[in-house]
Enzyme design. Structure first.
Site, PDB file in Angstrom:
ATOM      1  N   LYS A  96     -18.702   9.589  28.614  1.00 17.13           N
ATOM      2  CA  LYS A  96     -17.999  10.062  27.415  1.00 17.13           C
ATOM      3  C   LYS A  96     -17.023  11.201  27.705  1.00 17.13           C
ATOM      4  O   LYS A  96     -16.001  11.335  27.049  1.00 17.13           O
ATOM      5  CB  LYS A  96     -19.003  10.488  26.343  1.00 17.13           C
ATOM      6  CG  LYS A  96     -19.689   9.297  25.677  1.00 17.13           C
ATOM      7  CD  LYS A  96     -20.491   9.739  24.460  1.00 17.13           C
ATOM      8  CE  LYS A  96     -20.979   8.547  23.657  1.00 17.13           C
ATOM      9  NZ  LYS A  96     -22.105   7.839  24.316  1.00 17.13           N
ATOM     10  N   GLU A 118     -16.791  13.565  14.963  1.00 14.70           N
ATOM     11  CA  GLU A 118     -18.024  13.186  14.293  1.00 14.70           C
ATOM     12  C   GLU A 118     -18.981  12.742  15.386  1.00 14.70           C
ATOM     13  O   GLU A 118     -18.570  12.354  16.478  1.00 14.70           O
ATOM     14  CB  GLU A 118     -17.797  12.056  13.288  1.00 14.70           C
ATOM     15  CG  GLU A 118     -17.888  10.649  13.847  1.00 14.70           C
ATOM     16  CD  GLU A 118     -16.733  10.264  14.754  1.00 14.70           C
ATOM     17  OE1 GLU A 118     -15.603  10.727  14.494  1.00 14.70           O
ATOM     18  OE2 GLU A 118     -16.954   9.501  15.717  1.00 14.70           O
ATOM     19  N   SER A 389     -23.544   3.793  32.919  1.00 14.11           N
ATOM     20  CA  SER A 389     -22.805   4.630  31.966  1.00 14.11           C
ATOM     21  C   SER A 389     -23.374   6.031  31.787  1.00 14.11           C
ATOM     22  O   SER A 389     -22.634   6.951  31.459  1.00 14.11           O
ATOM     23  CB  SER A 389     -22.719   3.925  30.605  1.00 14.11           C
ATOM     24  OG  SER A 389     -24.007   3.621  30.103  1.00 14.11           O
TER      25      SER A 389
HETATM   26  C1  PLP Z   1     -22.546   6.564  24.027  1.00 10.75           C
HETATM   27  C2  PLP Z   1     -23.096   5.816  25.192  1.00 10.75           C
HETATM   28  C3  PLP Z   1     -22.964   4.418  25.313  1.00 10.75           C
HETATM   29  C4  PLP Z   1     -22.363   3.561  24.238  1.00 10.75           C
HETATM   30  O1  PLP Z   1     -21.032   3.833  23.915  1.00 10.75           O
HETATM   31  P1  PLP Z   1     -19.842   2.898  24.396  1.00 10.75           P
HETATM   32  O2  PLP Z   1     -18.675   3.409  23.653  1.00 10.75           O
HETATM   33  O3  PLP Z   1     -20.199   1.479  24.045  1.00 10.75           O
HETATM   34  O4  PLP Z   1     -19.728   3.065  25.859  1.00 10.75           O
HETATM   35  C5  PLP Z   1     -23.442   3.799  26.457  1.00 10.75           C
HETATM   36  N1  PLP Z   1     -24.049   4.507  27.439  1.00 10.75           N
HETATM   37  C6  PLP Z   1     -24.219   5.845  27.361  1.00 10.75           C
HETATM   38  C7  PLP Z   1     -24.899   6.551  28.468  1.00 10.75           C
HETATM   39  C8  PLP Z   1     -23.744   6.538  26.237  1.00 10.75           C
HETATM   40  O5  PLP Z   1     -23.911   7.875  26.162  1.00 10.75           O
END
Ligand code: PLP
Length: 417
Positions: A96, A118, A389
Site C-alpha cells: 500500500k 478513508e 502483498s
Molecule cells: C489491503 C491489502 C490487500 C487488498 O487490497 P488490494 O487493493 O486488492 O491489493 C491485499 N494484501 C494486503 C497485505 C493488504 O494490506
C-alpha cells in the site's frame, strides 16, 4: 538497481474507461476536482524529474526494489519454481505504501497542503499517515466507528504518526460511511486538500493513478526474473484481489503484452464461507456489473441492486467490488479470476509459515492457497510468481482467535502461572 517507473499503459481511454468499466458516476460538484487531478497526474508522469524523484523516495523510504526470492520448499513440494515478489518487506509491511507515497508526491506537486483518506481495516490509513508524515503534511483519516473499535491498534498507529482519526457515526459505521465523509470533506476543501484513495477503485482518474503507482511491482518483477531465469515473463502470476491494487500492480506490465508473450494472470478473490453462501467477497467470480464508489465495475449486489455486505477472514479483501481494470481484464480474457475460501486461506497461512519461515498476510494467503490447484495445471518446473502483498504480523490476533493457538497464553503473551 533503482527502477524509474514507465507509466505506459493503453487503458483507460480518454473518458476514463477500461472497456465498459470505470468512468465517473459522481455528483457534478466533484468533476472539476477530478479534472484537475487527472491533468496533474498526466503532467507528472510525463515529467522525467517526477519519475526520478519518485524512484528515489521508493528506494530510500520504502526500501525498493523489493526482493524476488524463490520459495524453495514450496517449489519442491509442488514441482514448480515458485517466486515471491516480497512486498511484505516494504516499509510498513505491504504494497500500500507504493501508492500513498506516489499520491502524496502528486499532492505536493499540485500545491495541496492537507491530506485526507478513508480507511476500513486501517491499513490504508496507516500507509497514508506514514506518507504524510514523511513530507510533513497534516493528515485526516475517516474511519467508521465500528472499524475504529475493531482495529484499535491501527488507530493508535495513525495517531502516533500524527494523523487525526475521525470516527464516522453515520450508516453502518464502516468503510462505505467513511468514504462518504471523506468525499464530503474533499468537496468542501478541494482548494488545499488532496484525497488519497487506497485501491484501484473510485472515479477516474483514481484507478489509473493507483495502477500507475503500483505498476513498479510488475516492472521490477520483469527485470528480476530476467536476472534469475533469463526470461522476463514467467508461466503464471498469482495475486490476491480485494479492490485489486496489488494484483494490478504486478499484472499490468504483463497484461498488455502480445497474447503469445502474455503469462497466465490469476487473481484470487476471497470466497469467504463459500460463494454459494452469500458470505464472501468474490465480486468477479460471483458478482455482476454495477456502479460502486463512482465507477462501473463487477460488484456484489442483491436482486434489487443493493450492494451486499462482503465477508472474508482477511479484512483487506472484505470489499464488495473490484477495480474497473480487473473487470475489463476478466471480460477480455486477459486475466483469470478464481475464489479461495476462508478455510483454505487459513490452511495456506499456516503451511507457508512453516514451509518458508514467512508469516504472510491473510489476504496474501488466498493467493498462496491457489498454488496447489495451479500445480496440477502447469508443466513441471514452470515459473510462477506470487505477489506476496503483505506480512502477517497484523493477523496474529485473528489467527490466535480462529485457529485457537493462544489458549494457553495470556493476551500479553506470557504463560499463565
Ligand atoms: C489491503 C491489502 C490487500 C487488498 O487490497 P488490494 O487493493 O486488492 O491489493 C491485499 N494484501 C494486503 C497485505 C493488504 O494490506
Amino acid at each position: 538497481m533503482t527502477h524509474a517507473p514507465t507509466f505506459d499503459f493503453p487503458y483507460p481511454d480518454a473518458r476514463g474507461r477500461f472497456g465498459a468499466y470505470g468512468g465517473r458516476y459522481v455528483p457534478e460538484t466533484l468533476i472539476p476536482a477530478l479534472d484537475e487531478l487527472a491533468a496533474a497526474h498526466d503532467d507528472a508522469i510525463r515529467d522525467p524529474a517526477f519519475a526520478a524523484h519518485l524512484a528515489e523516495v521508493l528506494r530510500d523510504a520504502v526500501g525498493r526494489p523489493s526482493l524476488l526470492s524463490e520459495a524453495t520448499r514450496t517449489s519442491e513440494r509442488l514441482g514448480l519454481r515458485v517466486w515471491l515478489k516480497r512486498e511484505d518487506l516494504n516499509h510498513t509491511g505491504a504494497h500500500k505504501i507504493n501508492n500513498t507515497v506516489g499520491q502524496v508526491l502528486l499532492a505536493r506537486r499540485m500545491g495541496k497542503t492537507r491530506i485526507i483518506a478513508e480507511t476500513g481495516a486501517g491499513q490504508h490509513g496507516v500507509a497514508t499517515a506514514t506518507a504524510a508524515a514523511m513530507f510533513g503534511l497534516p493528515c485526516v483519516v475517516y474511519m467508521g466507528e465500528e472499524d475504529v473499535r475493531r482495529q484499535a491498534l491501527n488507530v493508535v498507529r495513525m495517531r502516533l504518526l500524527g494523523a487525526e482519526v475521525v470516527p464516522v457515526t453515520s450508516g453502518t459505521r464502516t468503510l462505505k460511511d467513511a468514504t462518504n465523509e471523506a468525499i464530503r470533506d474533499w468537496v468542501t476543501n478541494v482548494r488545499d486538500t488532496f484525497y488519497v484513495i487506497g485501491s484501484v477503485v473510485g472515479p477516474h482518474p483514481y484507478p489509473r493513478i493507483v495502477r500507475d503507482f503500483q505498476a513498479v511491482v510488475g516492472e521490477e518483477t520483469m527485470a528480476q526474473l530476467t536476472e534469475r531465469t533469463g526470461r522476463d515473463v514467467p508461466d503464471a502470476v498469482v495475486a490476491c484481489v480485494g479492490g485489486g491494487s496489488n494484483a494490478i500492480g504486478i499484472f499490468a506490465p504483463f497484461a498488455y503484452l502480445p497474447a503469445e508473450r502474455r503469462p497466465r494472470l490469476i487473481g484470487v478473490e476471497a470466497a469467504g464461507h463459500g460463494v454459494g453462501t452469500g458470505a464472501h467477497a468474490a465480486s468477479i467470480t460471483a458478482g455482476k456489473r454495477g456502479v460502486l464508489h463512482g465507477a462501473m465495475m463487477y460488484l456484489m449486489s442483491d436482486d434489487d441492486g443493493q450492494i451486499s455486505p462482503a465477508h472474508s477472514v482477511s479484512a483487506g479483501l472484505d470489499y464488495p467490488g473490484v477495480g474497473p481494470e480487473h473487470s475489463y481484464y476478466a471480460d477480455a480474457g486477459l486475466a483469470e479470476y478464481v475464489g479461495v475460501d476462508d478455510g483454505a486461506a487459513l490452511a495456506a497461512f499456516q503451511r507457508f509459515a512453516r514451509e518458508e519461515g514467512i508469516l504472510p498476510a491473510l489476504e496474501t494467503s488466498h493467493a498462496l492457497a491457489y498454488l496447489d490447484e495451479l500445480a496440477t495445471q502447469l508443466p513441471a518446473g514452470a515459473d510462477v510468481v506470487v505477489n506476496l502483498s503483505g506480512r502477517g504480523d497484523k493477523d496474529v490476533n485473528e489467527a490466535m482467535r480462529v485457529l485457537n493457538l493462544g489458549a494457553d497464553v495470556q493476551p500479553g503473551g506470557e504463560a499463565p502461572s
